[in-house]
Design an enzyme around this catalytic site. Structure first.
Site, PDB file in Angstrom:
ATOM      1  N   GLY A 100       1.272   8.638  26.500  1.00 45.22           N
ATOM      2  CA  GLY A 100      -0.362   8.326  26.568  1.00 45.22           C
ATOM      3  C   GLY A 100      -0.405   6.646  26.562  1.00 45.22           C
ATOM      4  N   ALA A 101      -1.766   6.370  26.482  1.00 37.95           N
ATOM      5  CA  ALA A 101      -2.099   4.877  26.319  1.00 37.95           C
ATOM      6  C   ALA A 101      -1.389   4.329  27.657  1.00 37.95           C
ATOM      7  CB  ALA A 101      -1.611   4.287  24.986  1.00 37.95           C
TER       8      ALA A 101
ATOM      9  N   GLN B 141      17.481   5.556  25.584  1.00 35.11           N
ATOM     10  CA  GLN B 141      16.748   6.914  25.795  1.00 35.11           C
ATOM     11  C   GLN B 141      17.319   7.793  26.842  1.00 35.11           C
ATOM     12  OE1 GLN B 141      12.388   8.019  24.724  1.00 35.11           O
ATOM     13  NE2 GLN B 141      12.278   7.649  27.057  1.00 35.11           N
TER      14      GLN B 141
ATOM     15  N   HIS C  46       4.171   3.305  33.285  1.00 39.21           N
ATOM     16  CA  HIS C  46       4.103   4.838  33.252  1.00 39.21           C
ATOM     17  C   HIS C  46       3.606   5.264  34.537  1.00 39.21           C
ATOM     18  CE1 HIS C  46       2.843   4.478  28.969  1.00 39.21           C
ATOM     19  NE2 HIS C  46       3.943   5.135  28.928  1.00 39.21           N
TER      20      HIS C  46
ATOM     21  N   GLN D 108       9.386  11.906  16.548  1.00 38.88           N
ATOM     22  CA  GLN D 108      10.173  11.079  16.811  1.00 38.88           C
ATOM     23  C   GLN D 108      10.241   9.597  16.213  1.00 38.88           C
ATOM     24  OE1 GLN D 108       9.313  11.169  21.027  1.00 38.88           O
ATOM     25  NE2 GLN D 108       9.289   9.116  21.020  1.00 38.88           N
TER      26      GLN D 108
ATOM     27  N   HIS E 197      -0.025   2.750  31.342  1.00 36.80           N
ATOM     28  CA  HIS E 197       0.142   1.483  31.922  1.00 36.80           C
ATOM     29  C   HIS E 197       0.904   1.548  32.994  1.00 36.80           C
ATOM     30  CE1 HIS E 197       4.132   1.330  30.148  1.00 36.80           C
ATOM     31  NE2 HIS E 197       3.635   1.414  28.967  1.00 36.80           N
TER      32      HIS E 197
HETATM   33  P1  AMP Z   1       6.190   6.267  26.275  1.00 37.36           P
HETATM   34  O1  AMP Z   1       4.895   6.780  26.629  1.00 37.36           O
HETATM   35  O2  AMP Z   1       6.206   4.873  25.786  1.00 37.36           O
HETATM   36  O3  AMP Z   1       7.071   7.184  25.558  1.00 37.36           O
HETATM   37  O4  AMP Z   1       6.819   6.073  27.700  1.00 37.36           O
HETATM   38  C1  AMP Z   1       6.967   7.133  28.762  1.00 37.36           C
HETATM   39  C2  AMP Z   1       7.915   6.846  29.828  1.00 37.36           C
HETATM   40  O5  AMP Z   1       7.596   5.707  30.591  1.00 37.36           O
HETATM   41  C3  AMP Z   1       9.469   6.489  29.290  1.00 37.36           C
HETATM   42  O6  AMP Z   1      10.385   6.988  30.242  1.00 37.36           O
HETATM   43  C4  AMP Z   1       9.342   5.137  29.256  1.00 37.36           C
HETATM   44  O7  AMP Z   1      10.542   4.235  29.478  1.00 37.36           O
HETATM   45  C5  AMP Z   1       8.637   4.607  30.439  1.00 37.36           C
HETATM   46  N1  AMP Z   1       8.116   3.432  30.503  1.00 37.36           N
HETATM   47  C6  AMP Z   1       7.508   2.893  29.514  1.00 37.36           C
HETATM   48  N2  AMP Z   1       7.051   1.349  29.779  1.00 37.36           N
HETATM   49  C7  AMP Z   1       7.618   1.330  31.033  1.00 37.36           C
HETATM   50  C8  AMP Z   1       7.834   0.245  31.880  1.00 37.36           C
HETATM   51  N3  AMP Z   1       7.229  -0.996  31.575  1.00 37.36           N
HETATM   52  N4  AMP Z   1       8.442   0.077  33.094  1.00 37.36           N
HETATM   53  C9  AMP Z   1       8.871   1.324  33.485  1.00 37.36           C
HETATM   54  N5  AMP Z   1       8.959   2.462  32.507  1.00 37.36           N
HETATM   55  C10 AMP Z   1       8.254   2.469  31.638  1.00 37.36           C
END
Ligand code: AMP
Length: 285
Positions: free
Chosen positions: A31-32, A155, A37, A61, A34
């Site tokens: 979530g949150a 990851q 995502h 995690q 941007h």
């Molecule tokens: P998170 O919500 O931080 O767990 O991220 C969810 C997914 O979005 C993960 O696969 C991240 O690698 C991907 N993600 C987060 N930030 C970016 C970004 N700036 N560009 C591309 N993918 C992203």
């Protein structure tokens, strides 16, 4: 767009899709949301009949309780953004739904060497937590394709290792890093930055970008040292690690011709906020 909170409801939806033979894309997130995502969501929409986005801040995690407590949460805004993208289902479960009482939270996955280096050293247990939740989401959503961002470079390798070891039938798709105009990689944690740190944060990617130029005439070790010194010389920046690794094995390289695919992975504390980024020096993006 359907918002589903209960596992039982999700299973019915998924079963229905399976019966129709639909291609299903899953975008796991905390979530949150941007633009990073949303780029994964767009890609999934292009590739699949159905796109499921999960919003779940996975406590397992987080190796730092303060990080978990301060992690940004803004579900209503996330729902709006996902509806605009034309997502089919948002799965936003509670912790109890994902990890019911009889669920083994301590299950350990064989993730090989990929989980032992870099983040594996500084965030003990983190990747076991990631593997646990992603495995659970795969089991519930049964996606044909799952989308992850290259920002979390390690990851992706860990998830690929988990998928291979568990023999899961899902294609893992790695999507490029999306950046602000300043070059700063979008991250939910960026909103936790103090105003002055937000202004200086783009230095991380600027340094990585300049190091690519520098790497053309310098050794791996000189490049590693150059980036480390530049970052540590900035006020309020504290480098946790910068490693130049084989993009397949994630093990450090010593020579530029040692691997086909070479990536520099960085983690920096900017004030109290931990930011990660990476740059490809050589090979496939
Ligand atoms: P998170 O919500 O931080 O767990 O991220 C969810 C997914 O979005 C993960 O696969 C991240 O690698 C991907 N993600 C987060 N930030 C970016 C970004 N700036 N560009 C591309 N993918 C992203």
């Amino acid at each position: 767009m359907q918002i589903i909170e209960k596992v039982s409801e999700l299973l019915t939806y998924v079963e229905n899709g399976k019966r129709k033979g639909l291609k299903t894309g899953l975008v796991p997130t905390m979530g949150a949301l941007h633009k990073g995502h949303l780029s994964l969501v767009k890609r999934s929409k292009q590739d699949n009949d159905v796109t499921i986005v999960s919003l779940f801040v996975n406590p397992v995690q987080f190796n730092n309780p303060t990080d978990l407590a301060t992690y940004p949460r803004q579900q209503e805004e996330d729902f709006k953004l996902l509806a605009q993208e034309g997502v089919d289902v948002v799965f936003a479960p509670t912790v109890e739904e994902i990890y019911p009482e009889d669920f083994d939270r301590n299950r350990k996955f064989d993730l090989g060497k990929t989980a032992e280096v870099m983040e594996g050293i500084y965030r003990p247990g983190h990747f076991q937590g990631v593997a646990l939740v992603v495995n659970r989401l795969f089991e519930l959503c049964r996606p044909t394709h799952a989308y992850f961002g290259m920002k979390d470079f390690q990851q992706i390798a860990v998830i690929r290792a988990m998928v291979q070891k568990e023999g899961l039938d899902v294609e893992i798709i790695a999507c490029p890093i999306v950046r602000e105009d300043s070059g700063l990689a979008f991250s939910s944690r960026n909103q936790l930055l103090e105003e002055q740190d937000k202004e200086s944060a783009p230095v991380i990617f600027q340094t990585l970008k300049e190091s690519k130029e520098y790497s053309l005439t310098h050794s791996v070790e000189e490049t590693r040292q150059w980036v480390s010194d530049r970052i540590n010389s900035k006020e309020n920046f504290k480098l946790e690690y910068f490693e130049i690794v084989d993009g397949e094995t994630l093990l450090p390289v010593e020579e530029w011709d040692e691997a086909q695919y070479i990536v520099g992975c960085i983690t920096v504390y900017l004030g109290k906020v931990r930011l990660i980024d990476n740059i490809v020096y050589k090979g496939r993006i």
